[in-house]
Design an enzyme around this catalytic site. Structure first.
Site, PDB file in Angstrom:
ATOM      1  N   HIS A  25      30.318 -32.818  13.511  1.00  0.00           N
ATOM      2  CA  HIS A  25      29.950 -32.818  12.305  1.00  0.00           C
ATOM      3  C   HIS A  25      30.933 -33.755  11.418  1.00  0.00           C
ATOM      4  O   HIS A  25      31.899 -33.280  10.936  1.00  0.00           O
ATOM      5  CB  HIS A  25      29.606 -31.701  11.375  1.00  0.00           C
ATOM      6  CG  HIS A  25      28.699 -30.984  12.050  1.00  0.00           C
ATOM      7  ND1 HIS A  25      28.950 -30.107  13.246  1.00  0.00           N
ATOM      8  CD2 HIS A  25      27.188 -30.761  11.881  1.00  0.00           C
ATOM      9  CE1 HIS A  25      27.998 -29.299  13.670  1.00  0.00           C
ATOM     10  NE2 HIS A  25      26.928 -29.653  13.032  1.00  0.00           N
ATOM     11  N   GLY A  41      30.321 -20.374  11.054  1.00  0.00           N
ATOM     12  CA  GLY A  41      29.146 -21.050  11.640  1.00  0.00           C
ATOM     13  C   GLY A  41      28.003 -20.828  11.025  1.00  0.00           C
ATOM     14  O   GLY A  41      27.230 -21.574  10.589  1.00  0.00           O
ATOM     15  N   ILE A  86      23.810 -33.607  -0.003  1.00  0.00           N
ATOM     16  CA  ILE A  86      23.181 -33.987   1.497  1.00  0.00           C
ATOM     17  C   ILE A  86      23.410 -32.609   2.205  1.00  0.00           C
ATOM     18  O   ILE A  86      24.491 -32.101   2.267  1.00  0.00           O
ATOM     19  CB  ILE A  86      24.193 -34.971   2.073  1.00  0.00           C
ATOM     20  CG1 ILE A  86      24.155 -36.160   1.219  1.00  0.00           C
ATOM     21  CG2 ILE A  86      23.617 -35.433   3.520  1.00  0.00           C
ATOM     22  CD1 ILE A  86      23.047 -37.031   1.203  1.00  0.00           C
ATOM     23  N   HIS A 102      26.028 -36.107   9.020  1.00  0.00           N
ATOM     24  CA  HIS A 102      26.077 -34.759   8.902  1.00  0.00           C
ATOM     25  C   HIS A 102      26.512 -34.106  10.422  1.00  0.00           C
ATOM     26  O   HIS A 102      27.336 -33.420  10.547  1.00  0.00           O
ATOM     27  CB  HIS A 102      24.878 -33.944   8.234  1.00  0.00           C
ATOM     28  CG  HIS A 102      24.759 -32.353   8.616  1.00  0.00           C
ATOM     29  ND1 HIS A 102      25.309 -31.411   7.998  1.00  0.00           N
ATOM     30  CD2 HIS A 102      24.436 -31.779   9.802  1.00  0.00           C
ATOM     31  CE1 HIS A 102      25.383 -30.246   8.724  1.00  0.00           C
ATOM     32  NE2 HIS A 102      24.731 -30.474   9.654  1.00  0.00           N
ATOM     33  N   GLU A 154      22.876  -5.064   1.768  1.00  0.00           N
ATOM     34  CA  GLU A 154      23.478  -4.786   3.178  1.00  0.00           C
ATOM     35  C   GLU A 154      24.381  -5.376   3.734  1.00  0.00           C
ATOM     36  O   GLU A 154      25.321  -5.668   4.287  1.00  0.00           O
ATOM     37  CB  GLU A 154      22.482  -4.118   3.976  1.00  0.00           C
ATOM     38  CG  GLU A 154      21.681  -2.918   3.549  1.00  0.00           C
ATOM     39  CD  GLU A 154      20.667  -3.016   2.302  1.00  0.00           C
ATOM     40  OE1 GLU A 154      20.357  -4.422   2.200  1.00  0.00           O
ATOM     41  OE2 GLU A 154      20.301  -2.201   1.685  1.00  0.00           O
ATOM     42  N   PHE A 209      17.855  -0.237   7.912  1.00  0.00           N
ATOM     43  CA  PHE A 209      18.418  -1.446   7.243  1.00  0.00           C
ATOM     44  C   PHE A 209      19.428  -2.169   7.920  1.00  0.00           C
ATOM     45  O   PHE A 209      20.161  -3.108   7.462  1.00  0.00           O
ATOM     46  CB  PHE A 209      18.520  -0.975   5.702  1.00  0.00           C
ATOM     47  CG  PHE A 209      17.486  -0.736   5.155  1.00  0.00           C
ATOM     48  CD1 PHE A 209      16.211  -1.268   5.210  1.00  0.00           C
ATOM     49  CD2 PHE A 209      17.770   0.481   4.110  1.00  0.00           C
ATOM     50  CE1 PHE A 209      15.215  -0.601   4.384  1.00  0.00           C
ATOM     51  CE2 PHE A 209      16.732   1.023   3.468  1.00  0.00           C
ATOM     52  CZ  PHE A 209      15.359   0.574   3.782  1.00  0.00           C
ATOM     53  N   HIS A 239      10.568   2.798   6.766  1.00  0.00           N
ATOM     54  CA  HIS A 239      12.083   3.475   6.658  1.00  0.00           C
ATOM     55  C   HIS A 239      12.321   4.128   8.168  1.00  0.00           C
ATOM     56  O   HIS A 239      13.392   4.669   8.250  1.00  0.00           O
ATOM     57  CB  HIS A 239      11.881   4.632   5.643  1.00  0.00           C
ATOM     58  CG  HIS A 239      12.330   3.799   4.227  1.00  0.00           C
ATOM     59  ND1 HIS A 239      11.487   2.811   3.720  1.00  0.00           N
ATOM     60  CD2 HIS A 239      13.176   3.943   3.304  1.00  0.00           C
ATOM     61  CE1 HIS A 239      12.019   2.483   2.651  1.00  0.00           C
ATOM     62  NE2 HIS A 239      12.951   3.215   2.236  1.00  0.00           N
TER      63      HIS A 239
HETATM   64  C1  TPP Z   1      22.964 -19.331   8.932  1.00  0.00           C
HETATM   65  C2  TPP Z   1      22.756 -20.766   9.432  1.00  0.00           C
HETATM   66  N1  TPP Z   1      21.755 -21.516   9.410  1.00  0.00           N
HETATM   67  C3  TPP Z   1      21.536 -22.716   9.802  1.00  0.00           C
HETATM   68  C4  TPP Z   1      22.699 -23.538  10.143  1.00  0.00           C
HETATM   69  C5  TPP Z   1      22.564 -24.747  10.656  1.00  0.00           C
HETATM   70  N2  TPP Z   1      23.385 -25.641   9.845  1.00  0.00           N
HETATM   71  C6  TPP Z   1      24.485 -26.075  10.094  1.00  0.00           C
HETATM   72  S1  TPP Z   1      25.116 -27.098   8.905  1.00  0.00           S
HETATM   73  C7  TPP Z   1      23.539 -27.106   8.235  1.00  0.00           C
HETATM   74  C8  TPP Z   1      23.298 -27.804   7.030  1.00  0.00           C
HETATM   75  C9  TPP Z   1      24.212 -27.510   5.850  1.00  0.00           C
HETATM   76  O1  TPP Z   1      24.556 -28.593   4.871  1.00  0.00           O
HETATM   77  P1  TPP Z   1      25.694 -28.404   4.076  1.00  0.00           P
HETATM   78  O2  TPP Z   1      26.162 -27.232   3.907  1.00  0.00           O
HETATM   79  O3  TPP Z   1      25.455 -29.191   2.504  1.00  0.00           O
HETATM   80  O4  TPP Z   1      26.816 -29.198   4.873  1.00  0.00           O
HETATM   81  P2  TPP Z   1      27.001 -30.747   4.943  1.00  0.00           P
HETATM   82  O5  TPP Z   1      25.713 -31.460   5.366  1.00  0.00           O
HETATM   83  O6  TPP Z   1      27.261 -31.235   3.563  1.00  0.00           O
HETATM   84  O7  TPP Z   1      28.308 -30.935   5.891  1.00  0.00           O
HETATM   85  C10 TPP Z   1      22.873 -26.351   8.924  1.00  0.00           C
HETATM   86  C11 TPP Z   1      21.557 -26.177   8.418  1.00  0.00           C
HETATM   87  C12 TPP Z   1      23.881 -22.647  10.261  1.00  0.00           C
HETATM   88  N3  TPP Z   1      24.995 -23.161  10.780  1.00  0.00           N
HETATM   89  N4  TPP Z   1      23.924 -21.365   9.897  1.00  0.00           N
HETATM   90 MG    MG Z   2      26.077 -30.716   1.598  1.00  0.00          MG
END
Ligand code: TPP
Ligand code: MG
Length: 671
Positions: free
Chosen positions: A28, A115, A186, A264, A411, A437, A473
């Site tokens: 990325h 991540g 973005i 991205h 939680e 939960f 529950h």
């Molecule tokens: C919980 C979770 N859901 C989905 C993803 C997959 N994912 C990685 S980056 C991203 C988009 C994030 O956008 P942003 O935070 O604005 O990062 P940028 O594009 O600006 O680098 C997604 C959906 C992830 N890493 N974690």
């Molecule tokens: Mg972003």
């Protein structure tokens, strides 16, 4: 106009980040390029750490939420001397320390694995709580001076956990927390406006944060904002930086490649990459370079840091001299070693619910483990973490002299805060809620397991015997889910989580003992709501440490072995009386942890569950909980194969077959 060292360093980070991704053919670049200006100002002018001692307890900490921006962090840490350029060039390759997403490694300056978006910045909230706690409980002035920095992106703000983290940080007045929001409009598949029209600044202000809005690519604005954020008292500080995704990137035709979703999560590619590197002042043929001005900038910063650290160490030493006992306690707390506990002080009532037995243990821990922090998601009187709370008091803004963390009904937030406390170090966090939960916490448990953090998860109301509350529950499949984490090994080859479901009050003490001795993985403790009849007199509870053992009163050379964990063990004991009336010899095995049992020698395992002897398992969860111990060829497992039902638990026991009589009938079928 020629660039100054700060601009050169930010471009250097952009070049390295884009090049790592280009070489790896995956990763990325865009976000990393946009965030470079902020992270560079932070590391070259603000973040205080000891270059000689990465694990210095009083260091500032940087928590990255968007782990996909790993190339930004690695490039930054390469400038700070924590990664080599060769290592950067090995991004995402087998055996390389520059993993696809950052993995917790203090020696390299990586404070958290990230991540799964959202969790990373809430770890920072937990770390900020830990710093406040340590300041209050040690008096060491170093903890007052720590600043916890978090870096969040659009994805982290969109994740629901950000609401919980922001609420807690504001409610507890965490003015040692500064969060930078890389707001680049973005995200992965769209512009943010497609999914998000909120006024994020107003939202955080309403939650009680100090909020500033700046150009996130302007070093002077970043400095001013950081200065102001550091001066804020009584509130956490948010700096919303409008950043340019893919800053400096050019397409293959030389036109701008900025603010483009395509940057991205994919290499810039071919001529776009070459144009970009040239545009940023690098050499596409030889991009893994640190500019000489940038080397100088960071060499100068290293000198400043050495002075800053020396001054702080002098303060710490003066404090330690004046407070030798506290200093020695603090050293113990940060050693990560298990605390010494006198368990003889833990007195259990007969036939108690294991959640109440847990409360008795927690009372002892509150008295004997001064660096333990216990939390509850608004259930302390039900999950019985009140056993701890009764001996202390809850944190409030400005007062961290207690040791209880009221997390509210959140939680996942609670779990991530506890993980952040463990990442900070110096404290032992535990948190409680209803077992059903745990579903809201599983993503955090997985991260705790991956990072090998000894967080204690307390889950009560462990089965359908919640009764009247009904199927919403009543946990059924939750035990099977969490026990998968016992089967999953961590990168050190150990079961990634220790899962314990004790059979009665005294076995609960053993379970808590094991939990406190387990310093390198999370522990899950699963407790009953209802009272449980004690196991027979003479039971050797210390055997619980082997994961499974023979319950007192079992017969030699058994015709059948009955197997269970938790409250079902006592149902087996009652059922055994009926089976014996038919002249059969019965062994009962309590299995608080199959994972722990499977870690024992094969001889031991065979001695407890010898092959060829008929077996019967009873579980209030899915039958799969015991099918690994009771092969189909040797017997059967009686479990719950549907959602539960709403009724008093004794009625449910009858209706669902969790009675001595049904144990007798099912075992009879085996002969
Ligand atoms: C919980 C979770 N859901 C989905 C993803 C997959 N994912 C990685 S980056 C991203 C988009 C994030 O956008 P942003 O935070 O604005 O990062 P940028 O594009 O600006 O680098 C997604 C959906 C992830 N890493 N974690
Ligand atoms: Mg972003």
């Amino acid at each position: 106009m020629s660039k100054n060292a700060t601009q050169l360093a930010a471009d250097n980070i952009r070049i390295l980040a884009a090049s790592m991704v280009e070489k790896a053919k995956s990763g990325h670049p865009g976000g990393a390029m946009g965030g470079a200006d902020f992270i560079n100002v932070l590391y070259s002018e603000y973040l205080q750490y000891d270059p000689k001692n990465p694990s210095w307890v009083g260091r500032d900490r940087f928590f990255l939420d968007p782990g996909h921006m790993a190339p930004m962090l690695y490039a930054q840490l390469a400038l700070a001397g924590k990664f080599t350029l060769e290592e950067c060039a090995q991004l995402r390759q087998w055996g390389s320390p520059t993993t696809g997403h950052p993995e917790f490694e203090i020696a390299r300056g990586i404070e958290n694995t990230s991540g799964p978006l959202g969790q990373g910045h809430v770890f920072a909230v937990g770390a900020a709580i830990a710093a406040k706690f340590l300041a209050a409980h040690t008096g060491n002035p170093t903890f007052e001076k720590e600043t916890i920095y978090a870096y969040i992106s659009d994805g982290g703000v969109q994740e629901e956990i950000s609401q919980g983290g922001a609420r807690i940080a504001a409610t507890l007045g965490l003015d040692n927390l500064i969060m930078f929001y890389d707001s680049n409009d973005i995200q992965l598949s769209t512009e943010t406006k497609v999914v998000m029209t909120e006024d994020t600044a107003a939202k955080y202000r309403a939650l009680g944060w100090d909020v500033q809005e700046i150009n996130g690519n302007d070093a002077d604005q970043i400095r001013k904002a950081l200065d102001k954020a550091k001066a804020v008292k009584g509130k956490p500080a948010l700096i919303i930086g409008k950043c340019i995704m893919g800053k400096g990137a050019l397409k293959e035709d030389g036109s701008s490649y900025e603010r483009n979703c395509k940057t991205h999560g994919a290499p810039l590619g071919g001529d776009a990459y070459k144009n970009t590197i040239k545009n940023l002042g690098g050499d596409p043929e030889n991009p893994f370079v640190i500019f000489s001005e940038v080397k100088e900038l960071y060499a100068k910063r290293a000198e400043e840091l050495a002075k800053i650290a020396a001054a702080r160490h002098a303060e710490e030493d003066a404090w330690a001299k004046a407070n030798p006992e506290k200093a020695s306690a603090q050293a113990d707390w940060f050693s990560g070693k298990a605390p010494k506990i006198d368990w003889s002080k833990c007195v259990q009532k007969d036939n108690d619910a294991t959640r109440s037995a847990s409360a008795a243990c927690l009372g002892v821990l509150a008295e004997q483990v001064p660096n333990m922090i216990c939390a509850s998601a608004d259930l302390s009187n039900s999950d019985k973490t009140d056993g701890f709370l009764k001996k202390t008091h809850a944190f409030t803004a400005g007062d961290f002299s207690g040791a209880f963390f009221q997390a509210g009904v959140a939680e996942l937030t609670m779990a991530c805060c506890c993980i952040g406390m463990a990442l900070h170090g110096g404290v032992i966090p535990a948190c409680g809620t209803f077992f059903v939960f745990s579903d809201y916490m599983k993503p955090a448990v997985r991260m705790a397991a991956l990072m090998e953090l000894p967080v204690k998860f307390i889950w009560t109301h462990d089965a359908f015997r919640v009764g009247e509350d009904g199927p919403t529950h009543e946990p059924v499949e939750q035990e099977a889910q969490i026990r998968l984490m016992e089967k999953l090994k961590n990168h050190h080859g150990k079961n990634s989580t220790l899962v314990l479901r004790p059979a009665d009050a005294k076995e609960t003490t053993e379970a808590w003992k094991l939990a406190m001795e387990n310093t390198d993985t999370p522990t899950a403790l699963i407790f009953s709501r209802q009272n449980i009849t004690n196991l027979p007199e003479g039971n050797n509870y210390a055997e619980a440490a082997k994961g499974a053992y023979i319950v007192a009163g079992s017969d030699e050379n058994p015709d059948v072995i009955l197997v269970a964990s938790g409250s079902e063990v006592s149902t087996l004991v009652a059922g055994a009386e009926l089976i014996r009336k038919d002249g059969k010899k019965v062994r009962i095995v309590s299995v608080p942890s199959e994972g722990l049992f499977r870690s024992q020698s094969k001889e031991y395992q065979k001695s407890i569950l010898p092959a060829g002897v008929k077996k019967f398992g009873l579980t209030a969860g899915l039958p799969v909980n015991l099918q690994g111990l009771v092969p189909e060829s040797e017997g059967s497992v009686w479990g719950l194969e549907s959602f539960g039902f709403s009724a008093p638990y004794k009625v449910l026991d009858e209706k669902l077959g969790f009675t001595a009589q049904n144990v007798y009938e099912q075992v009879k079928k085996l002969f």
